[in-house]
Scaffold this motif. Structure first.
Motif: not given
Length: 292
Positions: A157-186
């Motif tokens: 999953v990658t997140v484009l932060g409000d700071d303008g930086v992209l963050y990547l978390g890989g090698h995941l066992d599973a992606v959380a339900p509801g996490v999809a491109p365009g979804v806002r996260v805290k």
């Protein structure tokens, strides 16, 4: 006539007295000219005390009169130090990307400017900052036979932060339900669970964590890591949750451009050409004699 005799007698007595005094002075002097003392001034000063001086004898202390030893002074205990929060250095609040588990990671460049956060399988990968989900891969497409760079992080999953930086978390066992491109996260929101998908399938579970900037999916080498993350991870883990990689990220974009060419671990393995299969020859049927 009598006056002269008396005068001469007085002079004779005076001469005799003077001679005696000189003789006594010569005998009392250790050496030198008669009548001049050669005793050092200090000795003379000791021998002749000054007028009105007082000489006293200080008696030795009696047994048991010695002064008592000064007891050691123990300072009183003060209050515990007040924990002062670190200074705020940005308007953003960050969260260490793995929550609920013990973690470890190396603070040095290995191959790519990223880090591997070792954690137990199933630990929560959380968004480091407020932002919007950019890319999501829920399928583990990596194959050792091809080792394609865009598939090496497995589920990610990658997140484009409000700071303008992209963050990547890989090698995941599973992606959380509801996490999809365009979804806002805290910041701190769970995005998935730590695992060992992708080319980490033969290692312990871990989170591939990288910092970069937004690009098209075709520039997959950018999302794999452009900014060294460990200084920021150290700060977020130890309590300075406002240290931001935004300035360093912008400076790097100005230096290398928003779409730099791939330079490390770019090529995939060549896919071997399949060998042509040989068709089996049909057995030749023997002709049988025809009976009329």
């Amino acid at each position: 006539m009598r006056v002269d005799i008396m005068r001469s007698g007085h002079i004779a007595r005076l001469a005799a007295v003077t001679g005696a005094v000189l003789a006594a002075g010569a005998c009392g002097s250790p050496a030198g000219v008669a009548g001049v003392s050669t005793v050092p001034p200090a000795v003379a000063a000791e021998a002749a005390p000054a007028p009105d001086s007082v000489t006293a004898t200080i008696p030795a202390p009696e047994p048991g009169d010695e002064p008592a030893a000064t007891p050691a002074v123990t300072p009183p205990k003060g209050d515990e130090p007040v924990q002062v929060p670190p200074p705020k250095v940005s308007e953003f609040t960050y969260t260490f990307p793995v929550q609920g588990c013990d973690t470890s990671y190396q603070s040095k460049l290995l191959v790519l400017p990223k880090t591997t956060i070792w954690a137990a399988k199933g630990c929560s990968f959380v968004s480091p900052v407020d932002g919007v989900v950019h890319e999501v891969n829920i399928k583990n497409r990596w194959r050792p036979s091809t080792d394609r760079g865009q598939d090496r992080e497995g589920r990610f999953v990658t997140v484009l932060g409000d700071d303008g930086v992209l963050y990547l978390g890989g090698h995941l066992d599973a992606v959380a339900p509801g996490v999809a491109p365009g979804v806002r996260v805290k910041s701190g929101q769970v995005l998935g669970q730590v695992g060992n998908s992708g080319n980490a399938r033969d290692t312990a579970s871990n989170l591939y964590f990288a910092i970069s900037w937004k690009t098209e999916p075709s520039l997959w080498w950018v999302r794999r890591g452009m900014v060294e993350p460990w200084d920021y991870l150290d700060a977020w883990l130890k309590g300075n949750r406002t240290l931001s990689p935004a300035a360093e990220t912008r400076a790097l974009i100005e230096r290398v451009g928003a779409a730099p060419k791939c330079a490390i671990l770019c090529a995939a393995k060549a896919t071997p050409d399949p060998k042509p299969t040989r068709r089996a020859k049909k057995p030749v049927e023997e002709s049988k004699p025809v009976t009329p």
